[in-house]
Design a protein around this motif. Structure first.
Motif, short mmCIF file in Angstrom:
data_model
loop_
_atom_site.label_atom_id
_atom_site.label_comp_id
_atom_site.label_asym_id
_atom_site.label_seq_id
_atom_site.Cartn_x
_atom_site.Cartn_y
_atom_site.Cartn_z
N THR A 176 -33.50 -32.74 12.43
CA THR A 176 -33.00 -31.85 11.38
C THR A 176 -32.46 -32.61 10.29
O THR A 176 -32.93 -32.29 8.95
N ARG A 224 -34.58 -31.82 6.53
CA ARG A 224 -34.10 -31.13 5.57
C ARG A 224 -33.85 -32.07 4.56
O ARG A 224 -33.83 -31.79 3.25
N THR A 232 -36.96 -32.26 2.76
CA THR A 232 -37.26 -31.02 1.74
C THR A 232 -36.38 -31.13 0.29
O THR A 232 -36.74 -30.58 -0.53
N LEU A 270 -30.91 -25.61 -1.42
CA LEU A 270 -31.28 -26.25 -0.11
C LEU A 270 -30.21 -27.21 0.20
O LEU A 270 -30.26 -27.27 1.50
N ARG A 328 -28.06 -26.27 3.02
CA ARG A 328 -28.56 -26.01 4.70
C ARG A 328 -28.45 -27.42 5.50
O ARG A 328 -28.79 -27.66 6.57
N LEU A 329 -27.84 -28.60 4.70
CA LEU A 329 -27.74 -29.64 5.00
C LEU A 329 -26.73 -29.82 6.15
O LEU A 329 -25.64 -28.95 6.12
#
Length: 478
Positions: free
Chosen positions: A284, A288, A291, A469, A472-473
């Motif tokens: 993950t 991420r 991203t 974004l 979402r870390l």
């Protein structure tokens, strides 16, 4: 868990770590290797007008001076990481650094525009052999708090190198050392490389994957094709008038990218050794983090390129003043990066969100300054915006880099670092291609000021995306 052997659930592979850990001088040496290629990506921005006049080079050829380096670098990075895992990371680091010095010399002595383009392509390939070994060496020869500090320093070095490259380029061009003019921006690498090689031989430990994986031929070819079909038309399309080949290339990109993913997924499923293992994307933090890395690097490189061109062509600043206009950004980045590790220990990945907010405010301040004061802008007028934006970038880039590599097993450190640096480098090239193309396309009809304002507005939107974004870390960063 000892330093010599670690086992990770993510790979199921026992990973060997060098008996001799990476000391402070060794860390300085590998960080120097990481800084050189990033400095070189940005150092030519303020030198391009002088290069064009001296070599009678047109706009499309000048774009190739930037794009040839960036594309070669991005295309070969993952392969460089794999070769380091296979043959030894110290060996590839030394070979890549030596080649970087020789190709820098070739750039500085280039008799014409096309020889310079070819030398820049070779320089990018040399960087691709050297840079993945930096993160892989850190990952395999440090652990715990020492690794966290080293990763933070790596991220800070990367950010500072991008800004310092542009400032240094302006100073060197204006200084005209021994009558070398723009050539000094490349020749300055040669003595630095000599020092780096001497230090590396003495201080950088050798490491490699305990189970070397052979080179993935089909994956290498398809990754190169995917990056070329995307970056080549975007970097050359506007200057070439968007001929048919650019549209065909862009149309082919999703097909080639899908073919690459399919080949890599099949190889992973069959127990083979893909160039970019899709199983690593199951991490993950890596997925991420990459991203966020993409829009962060796109905005950073596009901003640096556009500001360098606008300040010289629109505000009438020379190379030195155009470069020094970004000096507050470098100072703020350095100071904020010192506080970064302590803030991460307390607030985790929310530091990235705060950094995005600061960067957005900084770019917005620059936009408002350009609208109000153009063309009378310089270091003082831009200082509030560049300082705030620099601090915001310092709270993002080092943290994201540390996050991406936090769960990558040591046995696959070369592959993981190659994936991260490829994402970063491809995005840097993409930022110059997209935001640079937008700016240069708007100039004829809108003028430099309005074109710059529009491009900065697009970047603010990109920073907002990065901030969203970041929510979402994973909160904690190992």
């Amino acid at each position: 868990m000892t330093q010599s052997t670690t086992t990770t659930a993510a790979s199921g592979v026992r990973a060997a770590v060098p008996a001799r850990p990476l000391g402070p001088l060794g860390l300085f040496t590998v960080l120097l290797g990481a800084a050189l290629p990033l400095i070189d990506f940005f150092i030519v921005n303020v030198a391009l007008p002088t290069i064009g006049r001296d070599l009678a080079a047109g706009e499309s050829v000048l774009e190739l001076v930037v794009a040839g380096y960036g594309v070669a670098y991005a295309v070969l990075l993952v392969l460089g990481g794999r070769l380091g895992d296979l043959f030894g990371r110290r060996r590839l680091f030394l070979g890549g650094m030596a080649a970087f010095g020789l190709t820098s010399l070739a750039c500085g002595l280039a008799p014409g525009a096309w020889p310079l383009v070819l030398a820049r392509v070779a320089q990018g390939a040399s960087a691709a052999a050297m840079v993945p070994q930096v993160l892989a060496t850190i990952q395999s020869s440090t652990e715990g708090p020492r690794r966290a500090r080293a990763m933070s320093l790596y991220g800070a070095t990367a950010g500072l190198s991008m800004v310092a490259g542009q400032i240094l380029g302006g100073v060197l061009v204006a200084a005209d050392l021994a009558g070398t003019g723009w050539r000094s921006v490349f020749l300055v690498n040669v003595p630095v490389v000599v020092v780096g090689l001497v230090l590396a031989v003495r201080t950088v430990p050798e490491s490699r994957s305990p189970h070397p994986e052979p080179v993935d031929g089909p994956g290498t070819v398809l990754l190169a094709a995917a990056l070329l079909t995307l970056l080549a038309p975007l970097t050359e399309g506007r200057a070439a008038g968007w001929p048919l080949w650019t549209w065909l290339s862009l149309a082919a990109f999703p097909l080639v990218a899908a073919a690459f993913y399919g080949v890599e997924r099949r190889a992973d499923r069959l127990g083979r050794t893909p160039l970019v293992p899709p199983s690593l994307l199951a991490l993950t933090t890596l997925r991420r983090g990459l991203t966020i890395m993409a829009p962060l690097a796109v905005g950073f490189s596009g901003f640096m390129f556009v500001v360098a061109v606008a300040l010289q062509s629109g505000a009438g600043l020379g190379p030195v003043r155009a470069g020094l206009a970004l000096a507050p950004m470098a100072v703020a980045f350095f100071l904020a990066s010192l506080a970064g590790p302590r803030l991460v220990a307390r607030f985790g990945s929310r530091v990235v969100t705060a950094g995005a907010a600061l960067q957005g405010i900084g770019v917005l301040l620059i936009l408002l300054t350009v609208r109000a004061d153009w063309p009378d802008v310089g270091v003082l007028e831009l200082l509030p915006g560049t300082a705030v934006a620099g601090a915001g970038q310092a709270f993002q880039l080092p943290v994201v880099m540390r996050l991406v590599m936090s769960e990558v097993p040591s046995a696959r450190a070369g592959v993981g670092s190659g994936m991260m640096v490829t994402t970063q480098q491809a995005s840097l090239a993409l930022g110059v291609a997209t935001l640079g193309t937008l700016f240069l396309s708007l100039v004829p009809g809108s003028g430099v000021r309005d074109a710059l304002v529009a491009t900065l507005a697009v970047q603010v939107a990109g920073v907002v995306v990065t901030g969203l974004l970041s929510l979402r870390l994973p909160r904690r960063i190992g």
